[in-house]
Motif scaffolding. Structure first.
Motif, PDB file in Angstrom:
ATOM      1  N   ALA A  55      -4.356   5.148  -6.123  1.00  0.00           N
ATOM      2  CA  ALA A  55      -3.050   4.714  -5.627  1.00  0.00           C
ATOM      3  C   ALA A  55      -2.327   5.883  -4.978  1.00  0.00           C
ATOM      4  O   ALA A  55      -2.436   7.044  -5.424  1.00  0.00           O
ATOM      5  CB  ALA A  55      -2.219   4.141  -6.767  1.00  0.00           C
ATOM      6  N   ALA A  56      -1.572   5.587  -3.908  1.00  0.00           N
ATOM      7  CA  ALA A  56      -0.829   6.629  -3.200  1.00  0.00           C
ATOM      8  C   ALA A  56       0.289   5.975  -2.391  1.00  0.00           C
ATOM      9  O   ALA A  56       0.205   4.806  -1.973  1.00  0.00           O
ATOM     10  CB  ALA A  56      -1.751   7.436  -2.294  1.00  0.00           C
ATOM     11  N   MET A  57       1.365   6.766  -2.143  1.00  0.00           N
ATOM     12  CA  MET A  57       2.488   6.262  -1.356  1.00  0.00           C
ATOM     13  C   MET A  57       3.279   7.441  -0.814  1.00  0.00           C
ATOM     14  O   MET A  57       3.403   8.481  -1.499  1.00  0.00           O
ATOM     15  CB  MET A  57       3.383   5.360  -2.218  1.00  0.00           C
ATOM     16  CG  MET A  57       4.448   4.611  -1.429  1.00  0.00           C
ATOM     17  SD  MET A  57       5.404   3.500  -2.509  1.00  0.00           S
ATOM     18  CE  MET A  57       6.489   4.666  -3.319  1.00  0.00           C
ATOM     19  N   ILE A  58       3.799   7.329   0.399  1.00  0.00           N
ATOM     20  CA  ILE A  58       4.611   8.374   1.009  1.00  0.00           C
ATOM     21  C   ILE A  58       6.062   7.900   1.059  1.00  0.00           C
ATOM     22  O   ILE A  58       6.347   6.778   1.484  1.00  0.00           O
ATOM     23  CB  ILE A  58       4.113   8.713   2.428  1.00  0.00           C
ATOM     24  CG1 ILE A  58       2.682   9.239   2.367  1.00  0.00           C
ATOM     25  CG2 ILE A  58       5.029   9.732   3.096  1.00  0.00           C
ATOM     26  CD1 ILE A  58       2.088   9.526   3.730  1.00  0.00           C
ATOM     27  N   LEU A  59       6.960   8.765   0.661  1.00  0.00           N
ATOM     28  CA  LEU A  59       8.388   8.445   0.597  1.00  0.00           C
ATOM     29  C   LEU A  59       9.169   9.573   1.246  1.00  0.00           C
ATOM     30  O   LEU A  59       8.779  10.755   1.147  1.00  0.00           O
ATOM     31  CB  LEU A  59       8.786   8.250  -0.864  1.00  0.00           C
ATOM     32  CG  LEU A  59      10.250   8.008  -1.217  1.00  0.00           C
ATOM     33  CD1 LEU A  59      10.340   7.094  -2.434  1.00  0.00           C
ATOM     34  CD2 LEU A  59      10.950   9.332  -1.541  1.00  0.00           C
TER      35      LEU A  59
ATOM     36  N   LEU B  96      -1.433   0.684  -2.889  1.00  0.00           N
ATOM     37  CA  LEU B  96      -1.144   0.324  -4.277  1.00  0.00           C
ATOM     38  C   LEU B  96      -2.028  -0.838  -4.698  1.00  0.00           C
ATOM     39  O   LEU B  96      -2.418  -1.674  -3.862  1.00  0.00           O
ATOM     40  CB  LEU B  96       0.331  -0.063  -4.435  1.00  0.00           C
ATOM     41  CG  LEU B  96       1.362   1.020  -4.075  1.00  0.00           C
ATOM     42  CD1 LEU B  96       2.774   0.461  -4.241  1.00  0.00           C
ATOM     43  CD2 LEU B  96       1.169   2.275  -4.919  1.00  0.00           C
ATOM     44  N   PRO B  97      -2.362  -0.932  -6.008  1.00  0.00           N
ATOM     45  CA  PRO B  97      -3.199  -2.047  -6.483  1.00  0.00           C
ATOM     46  C   PRO B  97      -2.501  -3.397  -6.259  1.00  0.00           C
ATOM     47  O   PRO B  97      -1.269  -3.497  -6.261  1.00  0.00           O
ATOM     48  CB  PRO B  97      -3.372  -1.750  -7.980  1.00  0.00           C
ATOM     49  CG  PRO B  97      -3.083  -0.299  -8.126  1.00  0.00           C
ATOM     50  CD  PRO B  97      -2.045   0.018  -7.095  1.00  0.00           C
ATOM     51  N   LYS B  98      -3.310  -4.426  -6.094  1.00  0.00           N
ATOM     52  CA  LYS B  98      -2.768  -5.775  -5.939  1.00  0.00           C
ATOM     53  C   LYS B  98      -2.197  -6.258  -7.265  1.00  0.00           C
ATOM     54  O   LYS B  98      -2.637  -5.835  -8.329  1.00  0.00           O
ATOM     55  CB  LYS B  98      -3.866  -6.725  -5.459  1.00  0.00           C
ATOM     56  CG  LYS B  98      -4.420  -6.373  -4.078  1.00  0.00           C
ATOM     57  CD  LYS B  98      -5.539  -7.312  -3.672  1.00  0.00           C
ATOM     58  CE  LYS B  98      -5.031  -8.728  -3.497  1.00  0.00           C
ATOM     59  NZ  LYS B  98      -6.085  -9.642  -3.000  1.00  0.00           N
ATOM     60  N   HIS B  99      -1.215  -7.161  -7.169  1.00  0.00           N
ATOM     61  CA  HIS B  99      -0.603  -7.711  -8.398  1.00  0.00           C
ATOM     62  C   HIS B  99      -0.415  -9.216  -8.221  1.00  0.00           C
ATOM     63  O   HIS B  99      -0.493  -9.748  -7.093  1.00  0.00           O
ATOM     64  CB  HIS B  99       0.743  -7.027  -8.672  1.00  0.00           C
ATOM     65  CG  HIS B  99       1.738  -7.176  -7.549  1.00  0.00           C
ATOM     66  ND1 HIS B  99       2.469  -8.311  -7.348  1.00  0.00           N
ATOM     67  CD2 HIS B  99       2.110  -6.305  -6.581  1.00  0.00           C
ATOM     68  CE1 HIS B  99       3.252  -8.144  -6.304  1.00  0.00           C
ATOM     69  NE2 HIS B  99       3.061  -6.940  -5.814  1.00  0.00           N
ATOM     70  N   ASP B 100      -0.149  -9.924  -9.341  1.00  0.00           N
ATOM     71  CA  ASP B 100       0.027 -11.378  -9.268  1.00  0.00           C
ATOM     72  C   ASP B 100       1.448 -11.701  -8.814  1.00  0.00           C
ATOM     73  O   ASP B 100       2.286 -10.814  -8.602  1.00  0.00           O
ATOM     74  CB  ASP B 100      -0.276 -12.025 -10.625  1.00  0.00           C
ATOM     75  CG  ASP B 100       0.571 -11.427 -11.744  1.00  0.00           C
ATOM     76  OD1 ASP B 100       1.719 -11.027 -11.460  1.00  0.00           O
ATOM     77  OD2 ASP B 100       0.090 -11.358 -12.891  1.00  0.00           O
TER      78      ASP B 100
END
Length: 263
Positions: A170-174, A192-196
Motif C-alpha cells: 500500500a502507498a499514497m502521496i499527500l 490501497l487495498p480494495k474494501h467492501d
C-alpha cells in the motif's frame, strides 16, 4: 311585336299588344307581316326527317317505349339529310396527371424531411456526446493542473505514506500547504487495498501525537486522475489512513491502519 309573335312576353304585355292592334290597323298589319315572314323562314329551312326515323318516333310515342340504341344509330348515319352526330366528349386527363405528379412530389418531400430529421437527430446525439466528452476532458485537465500545481508550488510539503506490515504494498502521496492549510491527496498514484461497500478509508492528521479527523474517501477507479482535497489543518507532524465503517469513526481503528507517513 316579334316577341309577341314568338309568345315570349307576359300575359299583361300580350293584352296590351292586342289592344293596340285593335285600335291601330297598321299595328295589326305589322303583326301579320311578321307572322308570314317567320312561316316563310321556317318552310325554307325545314329538314324533312327520314321516313324510318319518323315511323320509329311515332311508334315510340304510341307505346311509350323507344329503342335508344337504334334511334342513335339512325340519327348518326343520316348524312344526306344534314344530320350530324356529336363527337364523343374528350376527357381532359391533364388534372389527373397533375394530381399524380403533385402527390409524387409530396411523397418525395415527406421522405426527404423524415431523412433530414433523422440526420439532425443523429447530429444532435453526436453533438451531445462531444459536449459531454469535452466537459469530462476539461475536468480531467483541471484536476491534472491542480495536481501539477501541487508539486510545483513550494508552499506544499509532499509526503509519501507507506504501507504497514499487514499491507506492505500500500502507498499514497499527500501534499500539505502550511500557508493555505489545504491537504491534497494524489488520487492517481494511490495504491490501497480494495474494501467492501460497508467500509471507507479515513485520513488522520497527527498533531501533537494525537489523531485528527481529515475526512473519509473511497478507493478510486484505476483510471481516475487528479487530486482530492481533504479537510484543512493548520499544522501536522504526519498523516495516516485507516479502514473504518461507512461514514468514518471518531477515533481511528489502530489495527486497521493501512498507510502512515511523517515529515
Amino acid at each position: 311585336m316579334e316577341l309577341y309573335v314568338l309568345g315570349d312576353i307576359s300575359a299583361e304585355e300580350k293584352l296590351q299588344v292586342e289592344d293596340m292592334a285593335t285600335q291601330y290597323p297598321e299595328i295589326r298589319a305589322e303583326i301579320t307581316e311578321i307572322e308570314r315572314s317567320m312561316e316563310f323562314y321556317a318552310e325554307e329551312h325545314a329538314i324533312e326527317p327520314p321516313a324510318d326515323l319518323r315511323q320509329r318516333v311515332l311508334g315510340s310515342l304510341l307505346v311509350n317505349l323507344g329503342d335508344d340504341r337504334i334511334f342513335t344509330k339512325a340519327v348518326t348515319h343520316q348524312d344526306d339529310d344534314h344530320v350530324r352526330s356529336l363527337p364523343p366528349a374528350r376527357v381532359n386527363s391533364f388534372y389527373k396527371y397533375a394530381f399524380a405528379a403533385c402527390l409524387t412530389l409530396l411523397l418525395i418531400s415527406v421522405y426527404g424531411l423524415i431523412n433530414l430529421y433523422s440526420k439532425l437527430q443523429d447530429s444532435n446525439t453526436q453533438l451531445t456526446a462531444l459536449q459531454t466528452d469535452k466537459i469530462r476532458i476539461a475536468n480531467q485537465v483541471n484536476l491534472m493542473d491542480r495536481q501539477l500545481n501541487m508539486y510545483r508550488d513550494t508552499t506544499y510539503k509532499v509526503l509519501r505514506l507507506k504501507g504497514m506490515p499487514k499491507t506492505p504494498t500500500a502507498a499514497m502521496i499527500l501534499a500539505w500547504n502550511s500557508v493555505s492549510k489545504k491537504v491534497m491527496v494524489d488520487v492517481q498514484s494511490m495504491n490501497l487495498p480494495k474494501h467492501d461497500n460497508k467500509h471507507q478509508y479515513q485520513l488522520w492528521a497527527l498533531v501533537g501525537g494525537k489523531p485528527v479527523d481529515m475526512g473519509v474517501f473511497d478507493k478510486p477507479a484505476a483510471d481516475t486522475a487528479g487530486v482530492k482535497e481533504m479537510k484543512a489543518i493548520a499544522s501536522a507532524q504526519g498523516f495516516a489512513v485507516t479502514l473504518e465503517p461507512m461514514g468514518g469513526s471518531i477515533n481511528p481503528t489502530m489495527d486497521q491502519m493501512v498507510v502512515i507517513g511523517q515529515f
